[in-house]
Write an enzyme that holds these catalytic residues in place. Structure first.
Site, PDB file in Angstrom:
ATOM      1  CB  THR A  23      -1.017  -0.014   1.171  1.00 25.92           C
ATOM      2  OG1 THR A  23      -2.040   0.933   0.888  1.00 25.92           O
ATOM      3  CG2 THR A  23      -0.395   0.331   2.514  1.00 25.92           C
ATOM      4  CB  CYS A  29      -3.966   5.895   6.222  1.00 22.66           C
ATOM      5  SG  CYS A  29      -5.181   6.905   5.371  1.00 22.66           S
ATOM      6  CG  HIS A  46      -4.483   2.273   3.146  1.00 18.91           C
ATOM      7  ND1 HIS A  46      -3.514   2.587   2.231  1.00 18.91           N
ATOM      8  CD2 HIS A  46      -4.777   3.438   3.766  1.00 18.91           C
ATOM      9  CE1 HIS A  46      -3.238   3.884   2.297  1.00 18.91           C
ATOM     10  NE2 HIS A  46      -4.002   4.434   3.211  1.00 18.91           N
TER      11      HIS A  46
END
Lengths: 162, 291
Positions: A23, A29, A46
């Site tokens: 990711t 995040c 994520h």
């Protein structure tokens, strides 16, 4: 080499040797990484925000977006790969959760995400063995399905492992 | 160590940048005025055949999923709204700058435009949710333009990112701006300011470009707007859309609280909105560049 790339609010798993689960650009995040040694499966979510109560529709459409809906969804996905439904025996790693340079609480989204995720993991009797959280830089993370090695990178910095 | 630029060298770089098209320039002037209406925008777009064609192409792109084609420019503009028209005009006029690969920041081509678009959406949301008397449309345009200076100095920053980050980590620099000055003599807000003056942008936009990292230094008249873009910029960086090595390497000025009211929940809602609006807008504006 094959790659399973997860965008914001997405989750997924792989047990294909040679594949990477990746990711990009985690700011505030957090990537929750679940490694199941039993089935050699790697799962990742994520996660963007701590709590789905602010928008139930979004949570229904994209459960991976919120901490409280992402972790059950990821466990369910991994169960399809033969992993224990409640995550028994899984190794948990966390990275991301950056904050801007700030003294003000409102913008500490990274910190709130980390707290929410840890709370939900505890509720599942799970805890992280390794974490690379906070700071004020963006992280890209990839996990090798074969070795379980977690590699992080950020612009302007040499890459490192977790 | 990279060579520091003199002020005249900086001006030469700025002057080598193409001017905005007359219609883009007039559109920015017009939309910065408080008392304009959409009819003025329509009349302006109509004077530019190329821009008219682009607008029609965007409105009929798959992203909007219209059942039947819109062929009238009046209807297209009222459907898309001012913000999207301004984005198209800027993209058309200065697309090369926005698409530039910011190698000096270790960012890839398109990162600047994506960061700017997210900042624009976030600044608009901050403006409309914070209770301040700021035009959301103007906040959007200002967000699009705020970092234009990075495209000007990026080439001269080549290879400096690891040192810049080290300077900040060791407290030798307070933020990336001071690191930029140490490396090339100017920071991206100073470079952008010079371009904004040459482009003759409206004062509000000039101030946003110059002070988006130090909003308290902006003039009182535009300070709330500058704060909105300051927050929009930080929200874009937090959501993983920075422009490379400098992402999150700037302090957030808590003084925004004097101008904008924003709770943690407001912020989370803004992050959500930015995510969903961004995908839609990006998809529709991509139709912009296609011939």
């Amino acid at each position: 080499m094959g790659q399973l790339t997860l965008g914001v609010g997405e989750y997924g798993a792989s047990n294909i040797i040679g594949e990477e689960v990746k990711t990009y650009a985690l700011g505030s995040c957090i990537a929750v990484i679940l490694l199941d040694p039993q089935t050699r499966t790697i799962g990742m979510a994520h996660i963007a925000l701590p709590d789905s109560s602010i928008n139930k529709n979004k949570a229904a459409e994209k459960p991976g977006y919120f901490a409280d809906t992402a972790i059950p969804a990821l466990l369910e996905e991994m169960a399809r790969y033969g992993c224990h439904k409640k995550g028994k025996g899984m190794v948990v790693k966390l990275c991301g959760g950056a904050n801007v340079m700030d003294t003000n609480d409102t913008f500490q989204i990274g910190k709130r995400n980390a707290l929410a995720i840890k709370k939900i993991l505890w509720a599942h009797d799970m805890g992280a063995v390794a974490e690379d959280l906070g700071g004020n830089f963006s992280r890209t993370v990839s996990v090798s399905v074969e070795s379980g090695l977690v590699t992080l990178s950020s612009p302007g910095r040499p890459s490192w492992q977790l | 160590m990279n060579k520091k630029l003199s002020h005249s060298e900086l001006l030469a770089i700025v002057k080598s940048v193409p001017m905005l098209t007359p219609s883009a320039n007039q559109l920015l002037q017009l939309t910065a005025q408080e008392d304009h209406d959409l009819a003025d925008v329509v009349n302006l777009v109509k004077t530019d055949a190329k821009l008219t064609a682009r607008v029609l192409k965007v409105v009929n792109s798959a992203a909007f999923g219209l059942l039947s084609n819109i062929t009238s420019i009046d209807r297209a503009i009222s459907y898309l709204g001012e913000r999207i028209i301004v984005s198209i005009a800027i993209g058309d006029s200065a697309g090369k700058l926005f698409d530039k690969e910011l190698a000096g920041y270790e960012a890839t081509g398109g990162d600047l435009w994506r960061h700017d678009l997210r900042t624009a959406i976030a600044a608009r949301e901050v403006a409309s949710q914070s209770g301040a008397d700021i035009s959301p449309d103007l906040a959007f345009t200002a967000g699009l333009l705020h970092d234009i200076g990075k495209a000007l100095i990026s080439d001269y920053l080549l290879g400096t990112a690891p040192d810049a980050i080290q300077m900040i980590r060791s407290d030798e620099s307070v933020d990336y701006l001071t690191a930029e000055v140490a490396m090339v003599g100017f920071d991206h807000t100073q470079a952008g300011y010079e371009l904004a003056k040459i482009w003759q942008l409206p004062e509000a936009l000039v101030e946003v470009i110059r002070y988006h990292h130090q909003p308290s230094q902006a003039g009182e008249a535009n300070r709330a707007l500058v704060y909105a873009v300051h927050l929009g910029d930080n929200i874009a960086m937090l959501s993983g859309f920075g422009t490379g090595a400098d992402s999150m390497q700037y302090p957030l000025d808590p003084g925004y609280g004097n101008y904008l009211s924003l709770t943690p929940i407001d912020l989370e809602n803004i992050i959500l909105t930015v995510d969903s609006e961004f995908s839609k807008l990006q998809e529709s504006l991509t139709a912009n560049g296609e011939e």
